[in-house]
Design an enzyme around this catalytic site. Structure first.
Site, PDB file in Angstrom:
ATOM      1  N   ILE A   1       0.285  -6.692   1.847  1.00  0.00           N
ATOM      2  CA  ILE A   1      -0.820  -7.295   2.579  1.00  0.00           C
ATOM      3  C   ILE A   1      -1.498  -6.176   3.360  1.00  0.00           C
ATOM      4  CG2 ILE A   1       0.078  -9.644   2.712  1.00  0.00           C
ATOM      5  CD1 ILE A   1       1.182  -9.102   5.427  1.00  0.00           C
ATOM      6  N   ASP A   2      -2.768  -6.358   3.666  1.00  0.00           N
ATOM      7  CA  ASP A   2      -3.553  -5.316   4.318  1.00  0.00           C
ATOM      8  C   ASP A   2      -2.943  -4.907   5.656  1.00  0.00           C
ATOM      9  OD1 ASP A   2      -5.361  -5.527   2.253  1.00  0.00           O
ATOM     10  OD2 ASP A   2      -6.804  -6.728   3.381  1.00  0.00           O
ATOM     11  N   LYS A   3      -3.249  -3.680   6.058  1.00  0.00           N
ATOM     12  CA  LYS A   3      -2.790  -3.175   7.355  1.00  0.00           C
ATOM     13  C   LYS A   3      -3.163  -4.121   8.489  1.00  0.00           C
ATOM     14  CE  LYS A   3      -5.183   0.242   9.142  1.00  0.00           C
ATOM     15  NZ  LYS A   3      -5.760  -0.248  10.409  1.00  0.00           N
TER      16      LYS A   3
END
Length: 307
Positions: free
Chosen positions: A139-141
Site C-alpha cells: 500500500i502507498d506510503k
C-alpha cells in the site's frame, strides 16, 4: 548515482523546494529525505545548490542526485509494529501513514520490511527477493492500514495466488471531494502510466491493465463524502486514480487532487480498513478489521462540525 529532474509547475509558485519535490516523487522521496539531500548539496537549481527553504518559481528546473544504496539487502531495525495477527505462516500489521513498505531510492531504511526483519528475526519468505522479504502486496506510503506478509514460501505462494485471482477481501475508507446522488456505484477502466507524466497513473482508453473499483457512501458532508471502497483488482494508485477520474479525488492527495492541497490530513485520506483471505496453512477464511486512524477521524470530526 541516479538523477531525478523536476520542472516546477504553476501551482508550485512560492512553494518550498523540499515540499514540492516530496509531492513530485511520493514513491521515492519523503520531505525529510529531500532535506537530507539538500544538506548534502545534492539538490540544485540552474547548477547551484539550494537550501530547504528555497522557494520555487514556475519553470524552475530542480535536479536531485540520489546516492547509490549502501546495500541491496535491507537490515533489521527495531521499529514498533502494530501487529493485528501473527502465527508461524503469516503476520498481519496495521501500517501507519508515512511508512514505506520496502526500501527504495530515497528510502533506504525505516521501512516496514526493516521492522518485519527485526520482529520476525529474519524468518520471512524470500520469493520476492532479498530486497522485499515477505512482501506479498503493498500500500502507498501515505496510505495507512492493513497489510499481510508471508513468513514462508508456501504461505507466500498461496496468498499471491489469491491476489492474482482477486479473491482477497479489501475494503478501504476514504474521504473524497464532492457529493454523490447514489449511495453506491463503481468505476471501471484500464490503468497505466499517464502518457503526459510518467510519474503518475491514469485511466487509459488504450493499453494499461483492467481495474474495477466499487464504492458505498458512508456519510455525506458539505463538499466531501466518506466512502467505503472495495477493490476487485489491485493496480498502482487504483483508488486514487479511479475516484479522481470521476471528479472525486481523495482529500489530501497532492498527486491526483486539486492544486490547493488540504493539509489537515497530512497526505491522502485513505485507510485500508478491512483485509480478508484464506489462511495459507489452515485453509480457513480470516478477516481483519482496523479502526480508522486519528488523522482520518479528526478530519471527519471537523467536517461534522461544519454541517
Amino acid at each position: 548515482m541516479e538523477r531525478l529532474e523536476y520542472t516546477a509547475l504553476e501551482h508550485d509558485a512560492g512553494c518550498r523546494a523540499d515540499a514540492a519535490l516530496a509531492r513530485a516523487f511520493p514513491q521515492m522521496l519523503t520531505r525529510s529525505a529531500v532535506q537530507a539531500l539538500i544538506a548534502q548539496g545534492k539538490v540544485h537549481r540552474a547548477g547551484k545548490e539550494i537550501t530547504k527553504s528555497t522557494k520555487l518559481l514556475p519553470g524552475d528546473i530542480i535536479s536531485v542526485l540520489l546516492p547509490d544504496p549502501e546495500s541491496s539487502v535491507p537490515q533489521p531495525q527495531n521499529i514498533p509494529l502494530d501487529i493485528v495477527y501473527e502465527d508461524d505462516s503469516i503476520i498481519v500489521v496495521n501500517k501507519p501513514k508515512g511508512m514505506v513498505v520496502h526500501p527504495a531510492a530515497g528510502n533506504p531504511d525505516g521501512t516496514l520490511v526493516n521492522a518485519l526483519l527485526h520482529h520476525c528475526e529474519g524468518r520471512l519468505s524470500g520469493l520476492n527477493g532479498q530486497e522485499r522479504p515477505g512482501i506479498v502486496h503493498r500500500i502507498d506510503k501515505d496510505t495507512s492500514g492493513l497489510l499481510v506478509a508471508a513468513k514462508t514460501e508456501q504461505a507466500h505462494q498461496v496468498l499471491a495466488q489469491q491476489f492474482a485471482v482477486h479473491s482477497i477481501t479489501r475494503v478501504y475508507h476514504t474521504i473524497v471531494y464532492g457529493g454523490f446522488r447514489q449511495d453506491q456505484g463503481f468505476v471501471e477502466g484500464n490503468i497505466g502510466r499517464d502518457p503526459a507524466d510518467r510519474k503518475r497513473m491514469a485511466v487509459l482508453s488504450q493499453g494499461g491493465k483492467y481495474a474495477y473499483t466499487s464504492y458505498h457512501v458512508e456519510a455525506r458532508y458539505e463538499g466531501f463524502t466518506h466512502l467505503s471502497v472495495r477493490l476487485k483488482t489491485g493496480r498502482t494508485h487504483q483508488i486514487r486514480v479511479h475516484l479522481s477520474s470521476i471528479g472525486h479525488p481523495v482529500a489530501g492527495d497532492a498527486v491526483y487532487g486539486p492544486k490547493k492541497v488540504i493539509t489537515q490530513t497530512n497526505g491522502q485520506c485513505l485507510h485500508a480498513k478491512t483485509l480478508g483471505f484464506v489462511h495459507p496453512a489452515t485453509q480457513e477464511y480470516m478477516e481483519f478489521d482496523s479502526v480508522l486512524p486519528k488523522y482520518f477521524t479528526a478530519f471527519e470530526s471537523r467536517l461534522k462540525r461544519e454541517l
